[in-house]
Design a protein around this motif. Structure first.
Motif, PDB file in Angstrom:
ATOM      1  N   ASP A 512      31.692  20.557  50.714  1.00  0.00           N
ATOM      2  CA  ASP A 512      30.759  20.270  49.627  1.00  0.00           C
ATOM      3  C   ASP A 512      30.739  21.441  48.643  1.00  0.00           C
ATOM      4  O   ASP A 512      29.759  22.176  48.532  1.00  0.00           O
ATOM      5  N   PRO A 513      31.851  21.592  47.898  1.00  0.00           N
ATOM      6  CA  PRO A 513      31.945  22.761  47.010  1.00  0.00           C
ATOM      7  C   PRO A 513      30.882  22.788  45.920  1.00  0.00           C
ATOM      8  O   PRO A 513      30.498  23.874  45.460  1.00  0.00           O
ATOM      9  N   ALA A 514      30.382  21.623  45.520  1.00  0.00           N
ATOM     10  CA  ALA A 514      29.359  21.618  44.463  1.00  0.00           C
ATOM     11  C   ALA A 514      28.063  22.243  44.975  1.00  0.00           C
ATOM     12  O   ALA A 514      27.391  22.999  44.254  1.00  0.00           O
ATOM     13  N   SER A 515      27.688  21.945  46.219  1.00  0.00           N
ATOM     14  CA  SER A 515      26.472  22.543  46.773  1.00  0.00           C
ATOM     15  C   SER A 515      26.639  24.041  46.946  1.00  0.00           C
ATOM     16  O   SER A 515      25.700  24.818  46.731  1.00  0.00           O
ATOM     17  N   ALA A 516      27.831  24.444  47.360  1.00  0.00           N
ATOM     18  CA  ALA A 516      28.090  25.885  47.469  1.00  0.00           C
ATOM     19  C   ALA A 516      27.949  26.541  46.095  1.00  0.00           C
ATOM     20  O   ALA A 516      27.311  27.592  45.951  1.00  0.00           O
ATOM     21  N   ALA A 517      28.527  25.905  45.077  1.00  0.00           N
ATOM     22  CA  ALA A 517      28.485  26.479  43.728  1.00  0.00           C
ATOM     23  C   ALA A 517      27.065  26.523  43.166  1.00  0.00           C
ATOM     24  O   ALA A 517      26.732  27.395  42.366  1.00  0.00           O
ATOM     25  N   ALA A 518      26.221  25.592  43.611  1.00  0.00           N
ATOM     26  CA  ALA A 518      24.826  25.579  43.144  1.00  0.00           C
ATOM     27  C   ALA A 518      24.101  26.856  43.560  1.00  0.00           C
ATOM     28  O   ALA A 518      23.153  27.288  42.904  1.00  0.00           O
ATOM     29  N   GLY A 519      24.552  27.455  44.657  1.00  0.00           N
ATOM     30  CA  GLY A 519      23.922  28.687  45.122  1.00  0.00           C
ATOM     31  C   GLY A 519      24.733  29.935  44.835  1.00  0.00           C
ATOM     32  O   GLY A 519      24.412  31.016  45.339  1.00  0.00           O
ATOM     33  N   ALA A 575      13.852  34.992  48.304  1.00  0.00           N
ATOM     34  CA  ALA A 575      13.913  33.885  47.338  1.00  0.00           C
ATOM     35  C   ALA A 575      15.362  33.461  47.096  1.00  0.00           C
ATOM     36  O   ALA A 575      15.659  32.265  46.960  1.00  0.00           O
ATOM     37  N   PHE A 576      16.276  34.437  47.045  1.00  0.00           N
ATOM     38  CA  PHE A 576      17.688  34.074  46.865  1.00  0.00           C
ATOM     39  C   PHE A 576      18.177  33.260  48.066  1.00  0.00           C
ATOM     40  O   PHE A 576      18.850  32.239  47.908  1.00  0.00           O
ATOM     41  N   ARG A 577      17.826  33.719  49.262  1.00  0.00           N
ATOM     42  CA  ARG A 577      18.252  32.992  50.459  1.00  0.00           C
ATOM     43  C   ARG A 577      17.747  31.551  50.415  1.00  0.00           C
ATOM     44  O   ARG A 577      18.490  30.600  50.668  1.00  0.00           O
ATOM     45  N   ALA A 578      16.471  31.384  50.083  1.00  0.00           N
ATOM     46  CA  ALA A 578      15.893  30.042  50.025  1.00  0.00           C
ATOM     47  C   ALA A 578      16.625  29.176  48.995  1.00  0.00           C
ATOM     48  O   ALA A 578      16.929  28.002  49.250  1.00  0.00           O
ATOM     49  N   ALA A 579      16.909  29.762  47.837  1.00  0.00           N
ATOM     50  CA  ALA A 579      17.580  29.001  46.783  1.00  0.00           C
ATOM     51  C   ALA A 579      18.962  28.537  47.244  1.00  0.00           C
ATOM     52  O   ALA A 579      19.381  27.405  46.976  1.00  0.00           O
ATOM     53  N   ILE A 580      19.655  29.410  47.962  1.00  0.00           N
ATOM     54  CA  ILE A 580      21.020  29.075  48.405  1.00  0.00           C
ATOM     55  C   ILE A 580      20.981  28.015  49.514  1.00  0.00           C
ATOM     56  O   ILE A 580      21.599  26.958  49.409  1.00  0.00           O
ATOM     57  N   VAL A 581      20.223  28.317  50.547  1.00  0.00           N
ATOM     58  CA  VAL A 581      20.276  27.517  51.771  1.00  0.00           C
ATOM     59  C   VAL A 581      19.503  26.205  51.637  1.00  0.00           C
ATOM     60  O   VAL A 581      19.937  25.173  52.142  1.00  0.00           O
ATOM     61  N   ASP A 582      18.372  26.245  50.939  1.00  0.00           N
ATOM     62  CA  ASP A 582      17.547  25.037  50.824  1.00  0.00           C
ATOM     63  C   ASP A 582      17.722  24.311  49.504  1.00  0.00           C
ATOM     64  O   ASP A 582      17.397  23.127  49.404  1.00  0.00           O
TER      65      ASP A 582
END
Lengths: 595, 595
Positions: A512-519, A575-582
């Motif tokens: 899911d490269p798009a989700s990875a790129a979102a973070g 906050a960065f972790r939350a943005a990436i993972v969630d």
């Protein structure tokens, strides 16, 4: 307006204690690079920055450059300053001794370049672009081109440029349309390039353009792009200048900042075609260009450090002079300088702590680059190359994103006068604003980071770095010092966040490269914030270990600043972790029409 | 450059569903304020903003104002636009019916003012200052002054200013030195005021200056400052203009932004002394000025919302048009518009989510103000006044700090062309940069918040707000919806952080005010972020409860946006909490010499 004074003591601290200068000095080829020599260089550079470059910074902003009939005139004082710069050998300083340079390690030249960028960012861009062009020719050019161009480019008599962007080809260079048609030993280049920094000016007798273009039979996309060297004036075999080449500056841009640096629209081949020479192999130009770009990316990250330092000095100078209000809680007595007010201190500490972390990161990365190049042990070279590759987009992205915030805080410290141009604080913010954009936006850096630097090696380089951080955590805990314990707690939180986010990225990147790129950008900021925190923690460790008699105040400040970073900056990682993972789902969920 | 289109659907959503328009419309005196009327007003205002104000915004920036011999000339089109503005009754819209205004509730006028600020922030400041001066005269002026000045100021034939700042008296008005010497029924004013927004211009026939000055026998400090009304042209008893008063615009400032708005240095009494009339009681001027300032603070907070919306529309327009690169992961096919790239979406979502939260907060506060003024129940009035007082510095501080970031993100979405002035994105960032400074810096707002709004009532107002949030948490959990559960989890984290930080502040405020002040700005941001998150959660609740047939896409977007806020923005609270609760020591520890 305060002038710029290079923070040489802080620079030496970052070089010696955090980036490992001793190790660099011990590398083969660096036999002459003694601590004394380095201090002497920094002192001389500091004087040049303060006396020659800083004084013309504001007028560069005010006057900007003018373009008439293809001729660009720089602001008053720039031409003379550039002559002095070249005569004093500063342009040659980072260059190879093969072509007249001093061959200093990157770590040393990084500290010097920081001074040019801080004292006059617009001016410094000219050398930066020249260095990039020198690197491309040195690594990929023919022997003839090396001999023809490099000596004068290293000295600075001639300057260099990077001609990548076209109006339809910005972040996506595969869309480049500029043409190169073979003709004997050379090519005829035609096309229009935009955003060419120092693409035309009056400071040097010749300008050597590095131009990306397509051969007639080139395949589509990035694998059909070639690199050419296209001089403004052709160069005769004896090294003298020949006729003017068919290229011209069509116009220059009206920008938010770096007014002192002309940003040109360059028209190649409006008549018979500009004569250019292939650099490296045909269709492999993008790879050659990356030689320039990686260096340039580190240097733009360093610009973030430098312009932030400049803004900090400006704000600090004002905070020490401006008298306003009694100290908080006081009911009698007179007003005090605003540095006594807690919120002003908080802003200054925030600027100072981030700058020290950014400088440590940039210098650390420069040292990794030196070791990657010259370390006698192949495994060590490989490790350092992996670290350089990992951290280059972080230096570029994180330091520049910080710089936008820090220069903005610099205005805020001034209150109302900060918004008045004559005060000088605005210019730093306007100048800083380009740094997150050119040489690849933060988004481009972040995609490079998660793809080529994290996913490709399955997180190996990140885990190498995490290993270093964990060793520091052990040392912090073992020291039995209250400040260090607090710092360790915060850094530990950071490393856990980084591990979690990295694990998540690796688990999702392929499917899911798009989700990875979102973070991707939050991941870049997370990595920068934690690595900065690690280096600040190491600074605190060094400070705690110094005997109380040695520069005790300097080291006390290092400890306080590291603790500030641990309490005010490092907690952002959650906050960065939350943005990436969630947070990927909510980035991608909305239909385009619903924005 | 895209034009501005007022987001009336979003505005109505915030008014109706989050700020409680129905309750406001039911207040005594609002009998005629029907939903139809409000929609009609918003539609008309939207047209005026798009057709008249937005088109001259960029040229206001480019041309700026010029000052010659005390006369200030505004940019092309401003004078004509102002005439239309006045003729169409827009200046009078928020004014009292006693003086020709429409007496609309603050909630409605807030939405309209957002449009002026978004379409042309520099232009809108003229009305904003006039409204402030009207409020001061209406509340504190003599009957003679009310009759003499208000009808023409409400209509906009005359404009108003606030003359507070002097070079040595910025945040600290106790240092004001301008003198007022009694002479019959009036006073002779002399002194120099700086940073006077729309202090001189060519758009109206008279300018009514509200001036802070000291009487000869005034006590030192803030309790010795009086407020005077000092017209540019004296006004005869029949309302006609009399002779020119002894005041002149000495110069105008060269600023980073809001170039269309002249910022004047005003010299009063260079000859015989400017004639001024006392407003309110002697030595009580600061209290009278606060009548103007609280309104102005809400309005500057609203400016943060408005300029962010403008930057969002500009960035969105570009992201929908600019074609660059294939979608991530695609190995064939052509390039797409950049809104398809995850990081661009992330930036747009971040702008959108913050803007919706900020708008909700500003409108909610405006509704509290309406209820505080007109609710039939005294206890309710008191509660709403406490909420207004608490939230005013948060609207001002949080929305404007966000605006600096959001307008910067707006540039970033554009990549390189964002840095080119003609694109229009830079202007929004340059304009936004003043909002965290004027009408009291973020630091000043934050000190007001923790002192007068939190510590003074022992956290009663904050706990009132927390009670509302907890009720929303119960509703979110009860809904049995996956998105709402995620939002609840994040909001819960926010309320806990707010409770912790509030408890800490209350525990320390009296005995260690400097440590409390060290965390004041993080506390303001924490309160803003959580309150914004609460309103976004309420928006998601509303959206989830709508039948699937009603504007399903609009409400789906509301839910997604609320979830984005919960996952990307709300988690910032943990860093704020850490900075407040843990971080005071490291803010205050460093000696001044060690910065």
């Amino acid at each position: 307006m305060t002038t710029y004074v290079a923070p040489t003591r802080d620079m030496l601290f970052a070089m010696n204690e955090l980036a490992g200068f001793a190790e660099i000095a011990a590398l083969p080829g660096n036999e002459e690079v003694t601590p004394d020599l380095v201090e002497a260089i920094l002192d001389e550079a500091a004087r040049f920055a303060t006396e020659v470059l800083a004084p013309i910074n504001a007028q560069g902003d005010r006057q900007g450059c003018t373009c008439k009939d293809g001729h660009v005139t720089t602001a008053d004082g720039f031409k003379a300053a550039y002559s002095k710069f070249v005569e004093s050998g500063w342009n040659a300083m980072p260059g190879s001794p093969d072509f007249g340079g001093q061959g200093l390690p990157s770590l040393v030249s990084t500290a010097v370049l920081e001074m040019w960028k801080a004292s006059n960012m617009a001016f410094s861009l000219c050398q930066m672009l020249t260095l990039g062009a020198v690197a491309a020719i040195a690594h990929h050019g023919s022997e003839r081109d090396r001999q023809r161009y490099l000596p004068k480019m290293v000295s600075g008599e001639w300057t260099g440029t990077m001609n990548l962007t076209e109006s339809q080809a910005g972040s996506d260079l595969s869309a480049v349309r500029t043409k190169a048609v073979p003709e004997g030993d050379h090519y005829r280049i035609s096309g229009t390039k935009i955003f060419i920094t120092w693409g035309e000016h009056d400071m040097a007798e010749n300008i050597i353009h590095m131009v990306l273009a397509r051969l007639p039979d080139a395949p589509e996309g990035t694998k059909g792009i070639s690199l050419f060297v296209v001089p403004k004036f052709l160069v005769n075999d004896d090294g003298s200048l020949g006729p003017r080449n068919d290229l011209i500056c069509a116009s220059i841009e009206h920008k938010m900042g770096i007014h002192g640096s002309p940003t040109a629209v360059m028209a190649f081949g409006e008549n018979e075609g500009a004569i250019g020479y292939l650099v490296g192999e045909a269709n492999r130009g993008l790879g050659c260009m990356f030689t320039m770009m990686n260096h340039a990316r580190l240097n733009v990250g360093l610009e973030g450090v430098a312009i932030s330092e400049r803004a900090y000095q400006q704000a600090l100078g004002y905070a020490r002079e401006r008298i306003q209000s009694r100290p908080i809680g006081a009911t009698s007595g007179g007003p005090v300088t605003i540095i006594h007010h807690p919120d002003v201190r908080r802003m200054l500490m925030d600027m100072k702590a981030r700058i020290e972390a950014m400088r440590a990161l940039a210098y650390f990365t420069a040292a990794q680059m030196d070791k990657a190049q010259s370390h006698p042990d192949a495994a060590e070279r490989q490790k350092c190359q992996a670290m350089t590759d990992l951290l280059t987009p972080v230096v570029k992205g994180w330091c520049t994103e910080n710089a936008v915030d820090i220069t903005s805080t610099g205005i805020q410290v001034h209150g109302g006068v900060g918004f008045i141009e004559e005060t000088g604080a605005c210019q730093h913010m306007r100048d800083a604003r380009i740094t997150t954009i050119y040489e690849g936006t933060t988004g481009i850096q972040a995609n490079d980071l998660i793809g080529r630097k994290v996913a490709r090696d399955q997180g190996a380089a990140v885990h190498l770095l995490l290993g270093e951080m964990n060793a520091t955590l052990v040392a912090l805990e073992a020291a039995g010092d209250k400040d260090l314990r607090v710092i360790a707690g915060s850094l530990q939180g950071g490393t856990v966040a980084l591990e979690t986010a990295t694990g998540w990225l690796l688990s999702i990147y392929e499917r899911d490269p798009a989700s990875a790129a979102a973070g991707a950008v939050p991941y870049l900021k997370l990595l920068g914030t934690v690595t900065g925190g690690w280096l600040m923690a190491r600074a605190a460790l060094v400070a705690a270990a110094k005997p109380a008699t040695t520069e005790s105040e300097f080291y006390r400040a290092k400890k306080v600043t590291a603790r500030f970073y641990a309490e005010h900056v490092l907690p952002e990682v959650h906050a960065f972790r939350a943005a990436i993972v969630d947070g990927a789902g909510s980035v991608l969920a909305l239909d385009e029409s619903l924005f």
